[in-house]
Scaffold this motif. Structure first.
Motif, short mmCIF file in Angstrom:
data_model
loop_
_atom_site.label_atom_id
_atom_site.label_comp_id
_atom_site.label_asym_id
_atom_site.label_seq_id
_atom_site.Cartn_x
_atom_site.Cartn_y
_atom_site.Cartn_z
N GLY A 183 4.24 12.74 -45.60
CA GLY A 183 4.56 11.59 -44.61
C GLY A 183 4.77 10.29 -45.08
N GLY A 184 5.69 9.45 -44.75
CA GLY A 184 5.94 8.10 -45.21
C GLY A 184 4.72 7.34 -44.50
N THR A 185 4.02 6.34 -45.34
CA THR A 185 2.95 5.59 -44.77
C THR A 185 2.75 4.41 -45.83
OG1 THR A 185 0.29 5.34 -44.28
CG2 THR A 185 1.24 6.80 -46.00
N VAL B 142 4.28 5.24 -49.24
CA VAL B 142 5.04 6.46 -49.40
C VAL B 142 6.34 6.22 -48.45
CG1 VAL B 142 5.20 8.78 -49.27
CG2 VAL B 142 3.10 7.75 -49.88
N PRO B 143 7.48 6.30 -49.12
CA PRO B 143 8.75 6.20 -48.06
C PRO B 143 8.58 6.91 -46.84
CG PRO B 143 9.36 6.11 -50.38
CD PRO B 143 7.90 6.69 -50.40
N ASP B 144 9.04 6.37 -45.83
CA ASP B 144 9.30 7.31 -44.44
C ASP B 144 10.43 8.27 -44.85
OD1 ASP B 144 8.36 7.22 -41.53
OD2 ASP B 144 10.26 7.54 -41.23
N ALA C 240 14.48 19.09 -34.62
CA ALA C 240 14.60 17.89 -35.42
C ALA C 240 13.21 17.75 -35.95
CB ALA C 240 15.36 16.82 -35.22
N PRO C 241 12.62 18.65 -36.80
CA PRO C 241 11.34 18.34 -37.15
C PRO C 241 11.17 17.10 -38.21
CG PRO C 241 12.26 20.27 -38.60
CD PRO C 241 13.28 19.94 -37.51
N ASP C 242 10.13 16.20 -38.10
CA ASP C 242 9.92 15.19 -38.89
C ASP C 242 8.82 15.30 -39.44
OD1 ASP C 242 11.04 12.17 -39.17
OD2 ASP C 242 8.98 12.00 -38.65
N VAL C 243 8.43 14.81 -40.68
CA VAL C 243 7.24 14.94 -41.48
C VAL C 243 6.18 13.94 -40.85
CG1 VAL C 243 6.31 14.51 -43.70
CG2 VAL C 243 8.54 15.39 -43.56
#
Length: 521
Positions: free
Chosen positions: A383-385, A411-413, A441-444
């Motif tokens: 996951g982006g953060t 970390v890029p979203d 729509a799954p999203d990390v």
């Protein structure tokens, strides 16, 4: 596993004592999932009774499905050939559903459940309860009677007759019955009322004990233990005839924690003739018990009989995370996590790698069961953060050490992944016919998106609505491109579309080719 979780575990084939090649079964997968589920919950808002389901590729060998217990929180099954049936069936077990007895066919019992698929085993269900309906979805079959139930597919709007079979049976064709639907709903509501977060104990040092037991012979196989500070028991322990006994150096008992092994309710494999992954179906030991300082040995006890034990070594291992250790950004497709580890007792070490999006407040396991001191990860699963950290756990079988990144990194979203279930590309409808729009729509970072985050539109009609499911009846004639657009909390949109045709009526004309003959007079 979907992108919301992104965890994967790899198993390898092994030779047994007879020199035969054996493959891990659902019991092995469930043991890994139990550790994964419990460890992911530390420091997060994960509820004790949230479910974890593992879907396993059929590459190599086919794995039967099983749930750890009834009820339970962990189950797994194959992805082929009946992945949907296994998923709903095994999750039904975790939600307190036993098998429903189906019609007993003539060949029942002529082949073992290791060789026969679920449909060929109709009527051979073990631990089954007959609700007076012979495995059917309805108690009565009288058309249009108030006690007769039909299946209804909300996607296709198809109606299934009352003699279709229950999905908690081994029969086919199948749907869910009113009995199972209401029973699952009752279980979910009961858990919401009785298994609230207040039930979770205060954080303390626990010993995570994993193993297997064949109760017919009392044979116990101990697996990796983890001694973890500031944790809670999110697996839950049911007292029973077995006990985890913590013993001092002189053999004096320091603590006894009674437990009941977790039975794997295995379901049959594919049609006869397909080689199965082996699994003797032992009960799973997956328990978290309070740690007592001074413990020198951990034993599994049945009554007065000690079945197996593990000595606590004198020294805990040491581990140092080398990279990424903070600072900068992680970019590209892959990245390597690298660490050093030693053990003064010379014990073999096992490692787990965790990832944090919030600077170490909570952790998500990304890999476990590692024996090397490095691993390569796909960045698309992280996951982006702006507060990323890694942590490595090292255990010698009991004693556990951990080391986390000294600083944070970026970390890029990730944009969501759009998946359309309905309508099918190229589908043909007539004006006024309901068109089911179903997608996800799954999203990390955000998990499964829903509501206004999912927007449906047509190339001819414009905006159609929002949410994971719609039914549209007013599409005008023409060729439509139906588009689902998903937007996550970071404002990243992703879209996917399919083409459908809407006409005034279905074209049933038959066109024959024109044949020309040159030899006619």
């Amino acid at each position: 596993m979907n992108l919301v979780d992104g965890w994967a575990c790899c198993f390898t084939a092994q030779l047994n004592s007879k020199g035969e090649m054996t493959y891990p079964g659902c019991g092995d997968v469930n043991a890994a999932l139990a550790w994964h589920k419990a460890n992911n919950a530390f420091g997060t808002a994960v509820l004790k009774w949230s479910r974890t389901y593992g879907m396993v590729s059929d590459a190599g060998k086919f794995m039967r499905g099983c749930a750890v217990d009834i009820p339970s929180t962990v189950a797994s099954g194959p992805s082929w050939p009946n992945g949907e049936w296994y998923g709903s069936h095994e999750l039904g077990h975790t939600l307190n559903q036993v098998h429903t007895r189906g019609t007993t066919p003539a060949p029942c019992g002529t082949c073992s459940k290791d060789e026969c698929g679920p449909w060929s085993m109709c009527g051979c269900e073990g631990d089954a309860t007959d609700h007076g309906r012979n495995g059917d979805i309805s108690l009565t079959k009288t058309p249009y009677a108030g006690t007769t139930f039909y299946g209804f597919d909300i996607e296709t709007l198809a109606i299934y007759p009352p003699d279709w079979k229950e999905n908690m049976s081994y029969c086919n064709p199948e749907w869910i019955s009113d009995y199972t639907y209401e029973s699952i709903m009752d279980r979910i509501q009961w858990e919401g009322a009785h298994l609230a977060a207040a039930e979770i104990s205060a954080p303390a040092e626990h010993l995570a004990v994993f193993g297997r037991i064949i109760t017919a012979t009392q044979q116990v196989t101990l697996e990796t233990f983890y001694r973890l500070p500031h944790t809670t028991d999110l697996i839950g322990r049911e007292p029973g005839p077995y006990s985890i006994r913590l013993l001092a150096a002189g053999g004096a008992p320091l603590a006894d924690d009674p437990f009941t092994p977790r039975w794997s309710h295995q379901d049959p494999g594919p049609a006869c003739g397909i080689t199965m992954a082996t699994d003797d179906n032992p009960a799973l030991i997956a328990e978290y018990v309070p740690w007592v300082p001074g413990t020198a040995r951990v034993a599994i006890v049945y009554g007065s009989q000690e079945l197996a034990s593990r000595t606590v070594s004198a020294h805990a291992p040491t581990v140092a995370l080398l990279t990424p250790n903070g600072g900068g950004a992680l970019t590209g497709e892959k990245m390597t996590v690298l660490w050093l580890a030693t053990d003064a007792d010379g014990d073999a070490l096992e490692f787990s790698v965790e990832y944090s999006l919030d600077g170490g407040v909570s952790w998500r396991m990304v890999q476990s069961g590692l024996t090397a001191t490095q691993t390569t990860l796909l960045l698309e699963r992280l996951g982006g953060t702006t507060q990323g950290k890694f942590r490595v756990l090292a255990t010698d079988g009991v004693n556990t050490a951990a080391d986390a990144s000294d600083g944070v990194f970026n970390v890029p979203d990730k944009a969501p992944v759009v998946q359309l279930t309905s309508p099918a590309d190229g589908a043909h409808y007539i004006v006024g016919q309901p068109v089911a729009l179903i997608g996800q729509a799954p999203d990390v970072e955000d998990g499964a998106l829903a509501g206004a985050a999912l927007r449906w539109s047509s190339s001819l009609s414009g905006a159609l609505g929002t949410g994971q499911m719609l039914h549209i009846t007013d599409l005008p004639p023409g060729r439509h491109t139906i588009i689902l657009t998903a937007s996550d909390s970071a404002g990243h949109p992703t879209a996917a579309g399919v083409a459908i045709l809407v006409t005034e009526e279905l074209n049933t004309s038959l066109h024959l080719p024109l044949v020309l003959r040159s030899d006619l007079p």
